[in-house]
Every structure is written in C-alpha cells, then in structure tokens.
Design a protein around this motif. Structure first.
Motif, PDB file in Angstrom:
ATOM      1  N   ARG A  23       0.844  -1.202   0.000  1.00  0.00           N
ATOM      2  CA  ARG A  23       0.000   0.000   0.000  1.00  0.00           C
ATOM      3  C   ARG A  23       0.877   1.248   0.000  1.00  0.00           C
ATOM      4  O   ARG A  23       0.625   2.199  -0.723  1.00  0.00           O
ATOM      5  CB  ARG A  23      -0.939  -0.015   1.214  1.00  0.00           C
ATOM      6  CG  ARG A  23      -1.789   1.217   1.349  1.00  0.00           C
ATOM      7  CD  ARG A  23      -2.806   1.353   0.211  1.00  0.00           C
ATOM      8  NE  ARG A  23      -3.572   2.555   0.396  1.00  0.00           N
ATOM      9  CZ  ARG A  23      -3.895   3.397  -0.586  1.00  0.00           C
ATOM     10  NH1 ARG A  23      -3.542   3.123  -1.830  1.00  0.00           N
ATOM     11  NH2 ARG A  23      -4.585   4.481  -0.339  1.00  0.00           N
ATOM     12  N   ARG A  24       1.923   1.240   0.812  1.00  0.00           N
ATOM     13  CA  ARG A  24       2.843   2.372   0.861  1.00  0.00           C
ATOM     14  C   ARG A  24       3.522   2.558  -0.495  1.00  0.00           C
ATOM     15  O   ARG A  24       3.693   3.681  -0.972  1.00  0.00           O
ATOM     16  CB  ARG A  24       3.895   2.173   1.959  1.00  0.00           C
ATOM     17  CG  ARG A  24       4.713   3.426   2.225  1.00  0.00           C
ATOM     18  CD  ARG A  24       5.831   3.157   3.208  1.00  0.00           C
ATOM     19  NE  ARG A  24       6.468   4.367   3.683  1.00  0.00           N
ATOM     20  CZ  ARG A  24       7.247   5.163   2.968  1.00  0.00           C
ATOM     21  NH1 ARG A  24       7.503   4.867   1.694  1.00  0.00           N
ATOM     22  NH2 ARG A  24       7.784   6.247   3.495  1.00  0.00           N
ATOM     23  N   SER A  79      10.892   2.440  -2.280  1.00  0.00           N
ATOM     24  CA  SER A  79       9.829   3.278  -2.851  1.00  0.00           C
ATOM     25  C   SER A  79      10.392   4.212  -3.909  1.00  0.00           C
ATOM     26  O   SER A  79       9.805   4.384  -4.990  1.00  0.00           O
ATOM     27  CB  SER A  79       9.139   4.091  -1.750  1.00  0.00           C
ATOM     28  OG  SER A  79       8.471   3.246  -0.850  1.00  0.00           O
TER      29      SER A  79
END
Length: 90
Positions: A23-24, A79
């Motif tokens: 989700r991040r 990320s």
C-alpha cells in the motif's frame, strides 16, 4: 502464549506488513506521478529527514532508533526505486 501461538501471531503480522508495504509503495507511485506532472524531483531529502525524525520520536521500542532508521531507509529507498522505474517506463 505458547510457541505455536507466537509463531501464528508473527505470521499474521508478516502478512499485515506485506499489505502495508505494498500500500505504501502504491502511494509512493501516486506521489511520483504527481511529482512528474509538476516537474519535481523524485528525491526529497527534507521529506525523508522528517519521516526518519518522526518514526524515531514515535518509536516505543524494543527496536532501537538506529534499527528503525535502517528499516525505514530501506523502505524509502525501495519506494524511490519504484518511482524511478515507473518514471522511466511512462
């Protein structure tokens, strides 16, 4: 709790972490798309510094702040890599 119960709880938490990490990562991709639209760089050292400061302040232990920083640096790095790969592919 006994041995099996503790392991079951660890497995449950691992599944939750997996969901949270993904989700991040999706949210990082969303931010990356907005950055690209606005011509902003992917790397934002001030934002990263604020994240690392916040998680250290919020850390109840037993992990040390140094361990928390290492974990979050890794998550942030992954990320950022994902954002860069997406930006190249668009």
């Amino acid at each position: 709790m006994d041995f099996d119960q503790i392991r079951e709880e660890i497995d449950r938490l691992d599944s939750e972490l997996l969901r949270i990490f993904n989700r991040r990562a999706q949210l990082a991709l969303d931010i990356g798309a907005l950055k690209k639209e606005r011509g902003l760089p992917i790397y934002d050292p001030d934002r990263e510094k604020r994240i690392l400061e916040r998680v250290q302040q919020d850390n109840p232990g037993p992990l040390s702040n140094e361990a928390i920083v290492r974990l979050f640096e890794r998550v942030i790095d992954e990320s950022r890599s994902l954002e860069r790969a997406r930006a190249k592919g668009d």
